[in-house]
Design a protein around this motif. Structure first.
Motif, PDB file in Angstrom:
ATOM      1  N   GLN A   1       0.840  -1.187   0.000  1.00 58.75           N
ATOM      2  CA  GLN A   1       0.000   0.000   0.000  1.00 58.75           C
ATOM      3  C   GLN A   1       0.883   1.247   0.000  1.00 58.75           C
ATOM      4  OE1 GLN A   1      -3.442   0.148   0.000  1.00 58.75           O
ATOM      5  NE2 GLN A   1      -3.575  -2.088  -0.128  1.00 58.75           N
ATOM      6  N   ALA A   2       0.318   2.365  -0.397  1.00 62.97           N
ATOM      7  CA  ALA A   2       1.052   3.626  -0.333  1.00 62.97           C
ATOM      8  C   ALA A   2       1.206   4.041   1.124  1.00 62.97           C
ATOM      9  CB  ALA A   2       0.321   4.702  -1.121  1.00 62.97           C
ATOM     10  N   GLN A   3       2.353   4.628   1.442  1.00 59.15           N
ATOM     11  CA  GLN A   3       2.583   5.025   2.831  1.00 59.15           C
ATOM     12  C   GLN A   3       1.515   5.988   3.352  1.00 59.15           C
ATOM     13  OE1 GLN A   3       6.518   6.432   3.746  1.00 59.15           O
ATOM     14  NE2 GLN A   3       5.886   7.347   5.697  1.00 59.15           N
ATOM     15  N   PRO A   4       1.100   7.022   2.585  1.00 59.99           N
ATOM     16  CA  PRO A   4       0.040   7.909   3.113  1.00 59.99           C
ATOM     17  C   PRO A   4      -1.249   7.154   3.443  1.00 59.99           C
ATOM     18  CG  PRO A   4       1.130   8.919   1.231  1.00 59.99           C
ATOM     19  CD  PRO A   4       1.615   7.498   1.287  1.00 59.99           C
ATOM     20  N   SER A   5      -1.555   6.121   2.657  1.00 58.32           N
ATOM     21  CA  SER A   5      -2.772   5.350   2.927  1.00 58.32           C
ATOM     22  C   SER A   5      -2.657   4.592   4.243  1.00 58.32           C
ATOM     23  CB  SER A   5      -3.026   4.364   1.788  1.00 58.32           C
ATOM     24  OG  SER A   5      -3.243   5.047   0.567  1.00 58.32           O
ATOM     25  N   VAL A   6      -1.490   3.997   4.479  1.00 59.85           N
ATOM     26  CA  VAL A   6      -1.287   3.266   5.724  1.00 59.85           C
ATOM     27  C   VAL A   6      -1.292   4.223   6.911  1.00 59.85           C
ATOM     28  CG1 VAL A   6       0.372   1.882   7.039  1.00 59.85           C
ATOM     29  CG2 VAL A   6      -0.068   1.367   4.632  1.00 59.85           C
ATOM     30  N   HIS A   7      -0.634   5.362   6.758  1.00 61.07           N
ATOM     31  CA  HIS A   7      -0.600   6.352   7.842  1.00 61.07           C
ATOM     32  C   HIS A   7      -2.016   6.827   8.159  1.00 61.07           C
ATOM     33  CE1 HIS A   7       0.220  10.159   9.927  1.00 61.07           C
ATOM     34  NE2 HIS A   7       1.390   9.624  10.246  1.00 61.07           N
ATOM     35  N   ARG A   8      -2.783   7.129   7.115  1.00 65.47           N
ATOM     36  CA  ARG A   8      -4.159   7.594   7.331  1.00 65.47           C
ATOM     37  C   ARG A   8      -5.023   6.514   7.977  1.00 65.47           C
ATOM     38  NH1 ARG A   8      -4.769   9.217   2.739  1.00 65.47           N
ATOM     39  NH2 ARG A   8      -5.770   7.411   1.764  1.00 65.47           N
ATOM     40  N   ALA A   9      -4.870   5.261   7.533  1.00 66.68           N
ATOM     41  CA  ALA A   9      -5.654   4.164   8.110  1.00 66.68           C
ATOM     42  C   ALA A   9      -5.339   4.004   9.596  1.00 66.68           C
ATOM     43  CB  ALA A   9      -5.367   2.867   7.361  1.00 66.68           C
ATOM     44  N   GLY A  10      -4.053   4.083   9.940  1.00 66.89           N
ATOM     45  CA  GLY A  10      -3.661   3.947  11.341  1.00 66.89           C
ATOM     46  C   GLY A  10      -4.201   5.071  12.198  1.00 66.89           C
ATOM     47  N   ARG A  11      -4.076   6.279  11.705  1.00 67.93           N
ATOM     48  CA  ARG A  11      -4.534   7.434  12.491  1.00 67.93           C
ATOM     49  C   ARG A  11      -6.054   7.492  12.580  1.00 67.93           C
ATOM     50  NH1 ARG A  11      -0.480   8.289  15.749  1.00 67.93           N
ATOM     51  NH2 ARG A  11       1.444   8.927  14.698  1.00 67.93           N
ATOM     52  N   ASP A  12      -6.748   7.095  11.516  1.00 69.81           N
ATOM     53  CA  ASP A  12      -8.217   7.043  11.581  1.00 69.81           C
ATOM     54  C   ASP A  12      -8.671   6.012  12.608  1.00 69.81           C
ATOM     55  OD1 ASP A  12      -8.401   8.973   9.646  1.00 69.81           O
ATOM     56  OD2 ASP A  12      -8.921   7.594   8.011  1.00 69.81           O
ATOM     57  N   LEU A  13      -7.980   4.891  12.654  1.00 70.95           N
ATOM     58  CA  LEU A  13      -8.313   3.871  13.648  1.00 70.95           C
ATOM     59  C   LEU A  13      -8.065   4.397  15.054  1.00 70.95           C
ATOM     60  CD1 LEU A  13      -9.191   0.914  14.102  1.00 70.95           C
ATOM     61  CD2 LEU A  13      -6.781   0.274  13.949  1.00 70.95           C
ATOM     62  N   GLU A  14      -7.010   5.155  15.234  1.00 68.38           N
ATOM     63  CA  GLU A  14      -6.694   5.732  16.542  1.00 68.38           C
ATOM     64  C   GLU A  14      -7.795   6.702  16.976  1.00 68.38           C
ATOM     65  OE1 GLU A  14      -2.501   6.967  18.386  1.00 68.38           O
ATOM     66  OE2 GLU A  14      -3.149   8.274  16.753  1.00 68.38           O
ATOM     67  N   LYS A  15      -8.315   7.483  16.035  1.00 72.10           N
ATOM     68  CA  LYS A  15      -9.413   8.398  16.366  1.00 72.10           C
ATOM     69  C   LYS A  15     -10.662   7.631  16.797  1.00 72.10           C
ATOM     70  CE  LYS A  15      -7.901  12.112  13.257  1.00 72.10           C
ATOM     71  NZ  LYS A  15      -8.216  12.854  12.003  1.00 72.10           N
ATOM     72  N   LEU A  16     -10.943   6.548  16.087  1.00 72.42           N
ATOM     73  CA  LEU A  16     -12.097   5.725  16.466  1.00 72.42           C
ATOM     74  C   LEU A  16     -11.939   5.160  17.872  1.00 72.42           C
ATOM     75  CD1 LEU A  16     -12.780   3.615  13.230  1.00 72.42           C
ATOM     76  CD2 LEU A  16     -14.240   5.414  14.186  1.00 72.42           C
ATOM     77  N   ALA A  17     -10.709   4.740  18.192  1.00 74.94           N
ATOM     78  CA  ALA A  17     -10.459   4.109  19.492  1.00 74.94           C
ATOM     79  C   ALA A  17     -10.595   5.093  20.636  1.00 74.94           C
ATOM     80  CB  ALA A  17      -9.071   3.475  19.502  1.00 74.94           C
ATOM     81  N   GLY A  18     -10.247   6.345  20.405  1.00 69.98           N
ATOM     82  CA  GLY A  18     -10.320   7.334  21.476  1.00 69.98           C
ATOM     83  C   GLY A  18      -9.151   7.275  22.437  1.00 69.98           C
ATOM     84  N   VAL A  19      -8.151   6.465  22.149  1.00 62.75           N
ATOM     85  CA  VAL A  19      -6.936   6.370  22.972  1.00 62.75           C
ATOM     86  C   VAL A  19      -5.743   6.277  22.021  1.00 62.75           C
ATOM     87  CG1 VAL A  19      -8.072   5.227  24.919  1.00 62.75           C
ATOM     88  CG2 VAL A  19      -7.039   3.847  23.091  1.00 62.75           C
TER      89      VAL A  19
END
Length: 409
Positions: free
Chosen positions: A133-151
């Motif tokens: 995957q493209a690095q920006p896509s992986v970075h965005r996926a990780g950070r979006d998941l972090e926002k969902l988690a709330g921690v």
């Protein structure tokens, strides 16, 4: 099934709700989806796995036999994610953060794959390469998941990025959830008479060499198309791989008690250790050998904290002198054998590990009383693990190999 072919967890949840409620309407209401969306999700799963999962009757939706097989694995996968989501959500609320999203329902397969890859590689760029995957896509996926988690799920370190405890928990549970869905594909193929599968066996360095080959030889005839990998490595790394689902089982000396509450140990047999030397070693013809005799020679030893190394350290502590200098530390049985055969060095080994060399007169056991209790050798498995047919067949073959084995030398 490759990682790219894994189904969407939203589809899996819709499938599970339909199976338990016997109703597309009830599943749609509980999942906050439209009925056509649930029907589409089920249809995509049936197409992906080439199975009919439901019988559509006037009284509702009933799982077929293949649907029941799928349901078992899907529910196990969802339970893993639900448990992680509950723990992370409780922590987020306890820390007075913004109310977290329903992580178990909102997290996507893409986000979870990115998280697992980051946990395995230690950086966003390496994770992107690992899952193509493209690095920006992986970075965005990780950070979006972090926002969902709330921690926080990630923390910066000097040489990349590391996962927080919450991140490690979610990555581990997601990895195991993916393994359940991969196993579902194998279970469904087996039920349709397709004899293949995938098995990854972890072995500890210096594990008895004939046991695993004998078991594989005893069962691969029935599984000629199976993909089987045997991975050797240190205990800590193998244990982590087992807990995250990277390997299916671990074979070697047991730790007793089990080192983590999510694994269990199953003894196959008990083994003893001996001091091993080459044929013609100056000590080989002696009838009594003391600790001072042993200290005159170099030693080949496993790394610290392993059970055999602990036996060596205990043996050396029986006198007042320090352990002999110039130790060679290795976890390679090939290197260890070569050093014993080409020098006067000594090692502590199970005689079963050098059966061939002892029978052909290349190596010999010295008359040294180690006074150690027999050590258990066996399987370390994930607790509540549900093996596939191939995995069960290998364990049965392993137990048969132990039962057929000749008596100790």
């Amino acid at each position: 099934m490759t990682a790219q072919e894994l189904p969407n967890f939203h589809h899996l949840r819709a499938f599970s709700l339909t199976a338990h409620l016997r109703s597309v309407h009830g599943a749609a209401r509980q999942a906050h989806l439209s009925q056509p969306a649930v029907t589409q999700a089920i249809g995509r799963l049936e197409k992906r796995f080439d199975c009919r999962f439901f019988e559509r009757r006037s009284t509702g939706m009933y799982p077929t036999p293949l649907g029941e097989i799928m349901l078992l694995r899907v529910d196990r996968a969802l339970d893993l994610l639900d448990g992680a989501a509950r723990r992370i959500g409780e922590s987020a609320r306890r820390n007075a953060r913004a109310r977290p999203a329903p992580l178990d329902r909102m997290a996507t397969t893409t986000q979870l794959r990115a998280l697992i890859a980051i946990s395995q590689t230690g950086s966003f760029s390496a994770a992107a390469r690992a899952i193509d995957q493209a690095q920006p896509s992986v970075h965005r996926a990780g950070r979006d998941l972090e926002k969902l988690a709330g921690v926080p799920l990630f923390e910066r370190i000097s040489h990349g990025v590391a996962l927080t405890p919450h991140g490690r928990l979610l990555a581990m549970r997601a990895s195991l959830a993916f393994k359940e869905i991969e196993a579902a594909g194998e279970d469904l193929e087996a039920a349709k008479g397709v004899v293949r599968g995938r098995l990854i066996i972890g072995t500890l360095p210096l594990v008895r060499t004939e046991l695993v080959p004998a078991a594989l030889a005893g069962m691969t005839g029935a599984y000629p198309d199976a993909e089987i990998s045997v991975i050797d490595g240190p205990y800590d790394g193998q244990l982590t791989a087992l807990r995250t689902g990277e390997i299916d089982m671990l074979i070697g000396a047991l730790r007793e008690p089990a080192p983590a509450d999510d694994v269990e140990e199953r003894a196959l047999f008990f083994d003893t250790l001996s001091v091993i030397a080459r044929r013609g070693h100056p000590l080989a013809g002696r009838t009594t050998i003391g600790i001072d005799d042993l200290r005159r020679y170099g030693w080949v030893v496993p790394r610290a904290s392993t059970p055999t190394r602990e036996h060596f350290d205990a043996l050396m502590r029986t006198g007042n002198e320090a352990p002999p200098p110039g130790l060679i530390v290795t976890s390679s049985l090939v290197v260890l054998r070569g050093l014993l055969l080409k020098s006067d060095r000594l090692a502590i080994l199970s005689r079963r590990q050098v059966t061939y060399e002892e029978r052909t007169g290349l190596l010999t056991a010295l008359p040294v009383a180690l006074n150690d209790p027999p050590r258990p050798i066996g399987l370390t498995l994930r607790r509540n693990w549900h093996p596939t047919r191939l995995q069960s067949a290998f364990i049965a073959a392993l137990e048969d190999a132990v039962a057929r084995e000749e008596q100790p030398i």
